[in-house]
Design a protein around this motif. Structure first.
Motif, PDB file in Angstrom:
ATOM      1  N   ARG A 365       0.832  -1.209   0.000  1.00  0.00           N
ATOM      2  CA  ARG A 365       0.000   0.000   0.000  1.00  0.00           C
ATOM      3  C   ARG A 365       0.867   1.260   0.000  1.00  0.00           C
ATOM      4  O   ARG A 365       0.602   2.214  -0.740  1.00  0.00           O
ATOM      5  CB  ARG A 365      -0.904   0.010   1.239  1.00  0.00           C
ATOM      6  CG  ARG A 365      -2.171  -0.808   1.122  1.00  0.00           C
ATOM      7  CD  ARG A 365      -2.871  -0.934   2.474  1.00  0.00           C
ATOM      8  NE  ARG A 365      -3.064   0.361   3.110  1.00  0.00           N
ATOM      9  CZ  ARG A 365      -4.203   1.057   3.094  1.00  0.00           C
ATOM     10  NH1 ARG A 365      -5.255   0.581   2.430  1.00  0.00           N
ATOM     11  NH2 ARG A 365      -4.303   2.213   3.712  1.00  0.00           N
ATOM     12  N   ARG A 366       1.914   1.232   0.784  1.00  0.00           N
ATOM     13  CA  ARG A 366       2.760   2.418   0.934  1.00  0.00           C
ATOM     14  C   ARG A 366       3.577   2.702  -0.319  1.00  0.00           C
ATOM     15  O   ARG A 366       3.732   3.855  -0.726  1.00  0.00           O
ATOM     16  CB  ARG A 366       3.686   2.232   2.145  1.00  0.00           C
ATOM     17  CG  ARG A 366       4.512   3.469   2.463  1.00  0.00           C
ATOM     18  CD  ARG A 366       5.410   3.257   3.673  1.00  0.00           C
ATOM     19  NE  ARG A 366       6.506   2.322   3.415  1.00  0.00           N
ATOM     20  CZ  ARG A 366       6.561   1.084   3.845  1.00  0.00           C
ATOM     21  NH1 ARG A 366       5.575   0.583   4.590  1.00  0.00           N
ATOM     22  NH2 ARG A 366       7.603   0.302   3.568  1.00  0.00           N
ATOM     23  N   VAL A 367       4.115   1.640  -0.926  1.00  0.00           N
ATOM     24  CA  VAL A 367       5.047   1.861  -2.041  1.00  0.00           C
ATOM     25  C   VAL A 367       4.370   1.811  -3.405  1.00  0.00           C
ATOM     26  O   VAL A 367       5.023   2.112  -4.417  1.00  0.00           O
ATOM     27  CB  VAL A 367       6.190   0.809  -2.019  1.00  0.00           C
ATOM     28  CG1 VAL A 367       6.909   0.834  -0.676  1.00  0.00           C
ATOM     29  CG2 VAL A 367       5.681  -0.614  -2.331  1.00  0.00           C
ATOM     30  N   TRP A 368       3.097   1.463  -3.468  1.00  0.00           N
ATOM     31  CA  TRP A 368       2.458   1.210  -4.756  1.00  0.00           C
ATOM     32  C   TRP A 368       2.522   2.391  -5.735  1.00  0.00           C
ATOM     33  O   TRP A 368       2.819   2.173  -6.924  1.00  0.00           O
ATOM     34  CB  TRP A 368       1.016   0.765  -4.572  1.00  0.00           C
ATOM     35  CG  TRP A 368       0.311   0.477  -5.876  1.00  0.00           C
ATOM     36  CD1 TRP A 368      -0.748   1.132  -6.402  1.00  0.00           C
ATOM     37  CD2 TRP A 368       0.640  -0.562  -6.818  1.00  0.00           C
ATOM     38  NE1 TRP A 368      -1.113   0.584  -7.608  1.00  0.00           N
ATOM     39  CE2 TRP A 368      -0.266  -0.456  -7.881  1.00  0.00           C
ATOM     40  CE3 TRP A 368       1.617  -1.561  -6.845  1.00  0.00           C
ATOM     41  CZ2 TRP A 368      -0.232  -1.312  -8.983  1.00  0.00           C
ATOM     42  CZ3 TRP A 368       1.663  -2.410  -7.951  1.00  0.00           C
ATOM     43  CH2 TRP A 368       0.745  -2.282  -8.998  1.00  0.00           C
ATOM     44  N   PRO A 369       2.272   3.619  -5.352  1.00  0.00           N
ATOM     45  CA  PRO A 369       2.330   4.700  -6.355  1.00  0.00           C
ATOM     46  C   PRO A 369       3.663   4.762  -7.094  1.00  0.00           C
ATOM     47  O   PRO A 369       3.694   4.831  -8.331  1.00  0.00           O
ATOM     48  CB  PRO A 369       2.076   5.954  -5.521  1.00  0.00           C
ATOM     49  CG  PRO A 369       1.249   5.474  -4.373  1.00  0.00           C
ATOM     50  CD  PRO A 369       1.818   4.123  -4.042  1.00  0.00           C
ATOM     51  N   GLY A 370       4.773   4.706  -6.363  1.00  0.00           N
ATOM     52  CA  GLY A 370       6.076   4.730  -7.018  1.00  0.00           C
ATOM     53  C   GLY A 370       6.390   3.436  -7.742  1.00  0.00           C
ATOM     54  O   GLY A 370       6.959   3.437  -8.845  1.00  0.00           O
ATOM     55  N   LEU A 371       6.006   2.305  -7.135  1.00  0.00           N
ATOM     56  CA  LEU A 371       6.264   1.006  -7.744  1.00  0.00           C
ATOM     57  C   LEU A 371       5.487   0.868  -9.049  1.00  0.00           C
ATOM     58  O   LEU A 371       6.011   0.333 -10.038  1.00  0.00           O
ATOM     59  CB  LEU A 371       5.875  -0.106  -6.767  1.00  0.00           C
ATOM     60  CG  LEU A 371       5.991  -1.548  -7.278  1.00  0.00           C
ATOM     61  CD1 LEU A 371       7.421  -1.870  -7.711  1.00  0.00           C
ATOM     62  CD2 LEU A 371       5.514  -2.534  -6.203  1.00  0.00           C
ATOM     63  N   LYS A 372       4.266   1.345  -9.067  1.00  0.00           N
ATOM     64  CA  LYS A 372       3.448   1.255 -10.275  1.00  0.00           C
ATOM     65  C   LYS A 372       4.127   1.970 -11.442  1.00  0.00           C
ATOM     66  O   LYS A 372       4.169   1.454 -12.569  1.00  0.00           O
ATOM     67  CB  LYS A 372       2.064   1.860 -10.018  1.00  0.00           C
ATOM     68  CG  LYS A 372       1.154   1.821 -11.233  1.00  0.00           C
ATOM     69  CD  LYS A 372      -0.277   2.192 -10.876  1.00  0.00           C
ATOM     70  CE  LYS A 372      -0.378   3.652 -10.464  1.00  0.00           C
ATOM     71  NZ  LYS A 372      -1.793   4.054 -10.279  1.00  0.00           N
ATOM     72  N   GLU A 373       4.677   3.135 -11.197  1.00  0.00           N
ATOM     73  CA  GLU A 373       5.359   3.869 -12.261  1.00  0.00           C
ATOM     74  C   GLU A 373       6.623   3.140 -12.706  1.00  0.00           C
ATOM     75  O   GLU A 373       6.954   3.122 -13.897  1.00  0.00           O
ATOM     76  CB  GLU A 373       5.685   5.289 -11.799  1.00  0.00           C
ATOM     77  CG  GLU A 373       4.456   6.161 -11.626  1.00  0.00           C
ATOM     78  CD  GLU A 373       3.533   6.111 -12.841  1.00  0.00           C
ATOM     79  OE1 GLU A 373       4.028   6.346 -13.974  1.00  0.00           O
ATOM     80  OE2 GLU A 373       2.335   5.810 -12.678  1.00  0.00           O
ATOM     81  N   ARG A 374       7.333   2.553 -11.762  1.00  0.00           N
ATOM     82  CA  ARG A 374       8.548   1.808 -12.122  1.00  0.00           C
ATOM     83  C   ARG A 374       8.180   0.588 -12.959  1.00  0.00           C
ATOM     84  O   ARG A 374       8.891   0.238 -13.907  1.00  0.00           O
ATOM     85  CB  ARG A 374       9.284   1.382 -10.843  1.00  0.00           C
ATOM     86  CG  ARG A 374      10.604   0.689 -11.102  1.00  0.00           C
ATOM     87  CD  ARG A 374      11.623   1.639 -11.721  1.00  0.00           C
ATOM     88  NE  ARG A 374      12.840   0.937 -12.141  1.00  0.00           N
ATOM     89  CZ  ARG A 374      13.003   0.388 -13.337  1.00  0.00           C
ATOM     90  NH1 ARG A 374      12.028   0.439 -14.232  1.00  0.00           N
ATOM     91  NH2 ARG A 374      14.147  -0.209 -13.654  1.00  0.00           N
ATOM     92  N   LEU A 375       7.078  -0.070 -12.636  1.00  0.00           N
ATOM     93  CA  LEU A 375       6.627  -1.214 -13.415  1.00  0.00           C
ATOM     94  C   LEU A 375       6.227  -0.794 -14.822  1.00  0.00           C
ATOM     95  O   LEU A 375       6.507  -1.497 -15.802  1.00  0.00           O
ATOM     96  CB  LEU A 375       5.464  -1.910 -12.722  1.00  0.00           C
ATOM     97  CG  LEU A 375       5.800  -2.648 -11.416  1.00  0.00           C
ATOM     98  CD1 LEU A 375       4.534  -3.078 -10.702  1.00  0.00           C
ATOM     99  CD2 LEU A 375       6.704  -3.859 -11.689  1.00  0.00           C
ATOM    100  N   ARG A 376       5.573   0.345 -14.946  1.00  0.00           N
ATOM    101  CA  ARG A 376       5.185   0.840 -16.282  1.00  0.00           C
ATOM    102  C   ARG A 376       6.415   1.085 -17.146  1.00  0.00           C
ATOM    103  O   ARG A 376       6.404   0.834 -18.349  1.00  0.00           O
ATOM    104  CB  ARG A 376       4.370   2.124 -16.150  1.00  0.00           C
ATOM    105  CG  ARG A 376       2.961   1.920 -15.610  1.00  0.00           C
ATOM    106  CD  ARG A 376       2.156   3.205 -15.706  1.00  0.00           C
ATOM    107  NE  ARG A 376       0.859   3.091 -15.075  1.00  0.00           N
ATOM    108  CZ  ARG A 376      -0.209   2.531 -15.638  1.00  0.00           C
ATOM    109  NH1 ARG A 376      -0.104   2.020 -16.860  1.00  0.00           N
ATOM    110  NH2 ARG A 376      -1.359   2.467 -14.992  1.00  0.00           N
ATOM    111  N   GLN A 377       7.483   1.594 -16.549  1.00  0.00           N
ATOM    112  CA  GLN A 377       8.722   1.821 -17.288  1.00  0.00           C
ATOM    113  C   GLN A 377       9.380   0.504 -17.694  1.00  0.00           C
ATOM    114  O   GLN A 377       9.983   0.407 -18.763  1.00  0.00           O
ATOM    115  CB  GLN A 377       9.697   2.636 -16.436  1.00  0.00           C
ATOM    116  CG  GLN A 377       9.243   4.048 -16.122  1.00  0.00           C
ATOM    117  CD  GLN A 377      10.127   4.693 -15.068  1.00  0.00           C
ATOM    118  OE1 GLN A 377      11.228   4.230 -14.782  1.00  0.00           O
ATOM    119  NE2 GLN A 377       9.624   5.762 -14.457  1.00  0.00           N
ATOM    120  N   GLN A 378       9.262  -0.493 -16.848  1.00  0.00           N
ATOM    121  CA  GLN A 378       9.925  -1.774 -17.089  1.00  0.00           C
ATOM    122  C   GLN A 378       9.195  -2.615 -18.129  1.00  0.00           C
ATOM    123  O   GLN A 378       9.824  -3.289 -18.950  1.00  0.00           O
ATOM    124  CB  GLN A 378      10.019  -2.558 -15.767  1.00  0.00           C
ATOM    125  CG  GLN A 378      10.457  -4.003 -15.894  1.00  0.00           C
ATOM    126  CD  GLN A 378      11.890  -4.143 -16.391  1.00  0.00           C
ATOM    127  OE1 GLN A 378      12.698  -3.253 -16.210  1.00  0.00           O
ATOM    128  NE2 GLN A 378      12.199  -5.257 -17.031  1.00  0.00           N
TER     129      GLN A 378
END
Length: 453
Positions: A365-378
């Protein structure tokens, strides 16, 4: 992993390799095999290992080069089975042949020949040299061999070859589909990387920065020209071959397939363990991995639409199945006794208690906003993945390798249980989203709508 991956050259990657000391990649390099062999193994006699096709493609030329160089050679060991595959009985036959002398194996072939030789050489206490005949997979320089044994596809720990020779003229002339399969295997590094990002973000398995850079740093360039690969253009095939070799070096560095394989490979291993055959042939490894990559990418696309930063952690923990419920699910999903055994074993190893699950989901829950963007880049999205695979000549629909949509849906559930490695399948299950995702993916608006009479 906030910084973009740094490109790593082949020479730099060799510097990290634990087993491989030499990679000769170029045109017209088969004649260099005797010199490289002598540098690594001295005057010991080579034993060429090939099948009838790979002996014709490169083995005969290598044997003639050895003889021209005045190097004593053992009589080549040729596999003649029409449906040769990486299975333990073939390893045992080769191992028995090696016990009769001190020859150094020279594997001439691609995935199957390399894996059989890698494990047999290891069991016989020998190093070996590999001569690549196709850019069909990343296993040439990889630590470990994927071998079917007692009905189960297992990754056996064994060293990579001391030296690899990859002649681009031979590789460009490989049978139709072989290099396309390698391209699909390389494309899978996008979803495999995403799975590692997930595991790292949740504190389950940290990313090794060096291995990450080796695989991901030059990945997009290696994938940039699928049409060139299909048309046997030397530079396109060179970039593909380098990308595959780099994947193997990363696996050597960490002694694990994690840098290069995620959930997409679990689909392929599942179908291997089920003995899947299409039109009388075992589909190429890369083609199975390619369909697995599309499946995994579609699951990622669904999850990226979800507000996991607002996840109801209490609900997910309440839905988390007990160990007895997991066992019941496994016994319902799998029909082969050996697969049931593997699935139960792997599920027990990776199972977490509710308290641990709660902590992981709170972290998510805490890291999802940043993680989601990193996943989109990957990630590469599903539509573009299909475009790339079509361009290289690889399958883009499960039916093309003999997997029905109903079976593909079931494969999501089965693959989840099949390996302890944390992947997007585990994330979806822990968030109670795997079944909703499958309902969408195989529903009327999904990529694989199930049509029922």
């Amino acid at each position: 992993m906030s910084q973009p991956p740094q490109r790593v050259s082949v020479s730099e990657a060799i510097g990290t390799a634990r087993d491989t000391r030499c990679l000769e990649l170029g045109r017209d390099v088969l004649g260099k095999v005797p010199r490289i062999f002598r540098q690594q193994f001295g005057d010991k006699p080579p034993l060429l290992i090939a099948d009838t096709n790979t002996f014709a493609a490169a083995g005969r030329a290598v044997l003639e080069a050895f003889r021209h160089a005045g190097h004593d050679c053992h009589e080549p060991f040729l596999f003649t089975a029409p449906q040769l595959y990486a299975e333990d009985n073939y390893v045992l036959a080769l191992e028995a042949a090696l016990q009769g002398h001190e020859g150094i194996p020279v594997a001439v072939g691609s995935g199957t020949i390399n894996d059989l030789t890698k494990l047999a050489a290891h069991r016989a206490g020998r190093p070996y040299l590999a001569v690549a005949t196709a850019a069909s997979m990343d296993g040439y320089t990889a630590f470990g061999a994927s071998i079917a044994c007692q009905g189960s596809k297992r990754n056996f720990e064994c060293p990579a070859p001391v030296a690899v020779v990859a002649d681009l003229d031979v590789i460009c002339a490989a049978p139709a589909g072989m290099n396309a399969a390698g391209y699909a295997d390389l494309l899978a590094k996008t979803t495999a990387g995403a799975d590692w990002l997930l595991a790292d973000a949740l504190g389950i398995e940290a990313i090794d920065p060096k291995a990450w850079d080796i695989v991901q740093g030059g990945l997009r360039q290696a994938l940039a020209n699928p049409v060139g690969v299909r048309n046997r253009e030397v530079e396109a095939v060179r970039h593909l071959t380098e990308g595959l070799m780099l994947g193997g070096f990363a696996m050597q560095w960490v002694k694990s397939s994690r840098p290069a394989a995620g959930a997409e490979h679990q689909f392929s291993h599942l179908w291997d363990m089920q003995g899947h055959v299409h039109k009388g042939q075992i589909p190429l490894h890369g083609f199975k991995v390619g369909i697995g990559t599309l499946a995994v990418a579609s699951l990622y696309e669904y999850l990226l639409t979800q507000r996991l930063d607002n996840l109801d952690v209490g609900f997910c923990c309440a839905q988390w199945p007990s160990e007895s419920a997991v066992e019941a699910n496994v016994r319902e999903l799998f029909r082969q006794p050996d697969l049931i055994t593997v699935a139960l074993q792997e599920s027990r190893v990776k199972r977490v208690e509710t308290g641990v699950l709660y902590g992981q989901l709170e972290t998510l829950r805490r890291v999802w906003p940043g993680l989601k963007e990193r996943l989109r880049q990957q990630l590469i999205m599903l539509a573009e993945l299909k475009t790339l695979l079509r361009a290289v000549g690889a399958p883009v629909e499960p039916e093309e390798i003999g997997i029905s949509r109903e079976r593909l849906r079931e494969s999501f559930q089965q693959s989840y249980y099949l390996r302890r490695r944390f992947t997007v399948l585990d994330l979806a299950a822990r968030c109670s989203l795997l079944e909703p995702a499958l309902s969408h993916l195989f529903g009327p608006a999904g990529p694989w709508p199930l049509i029922r009479a």
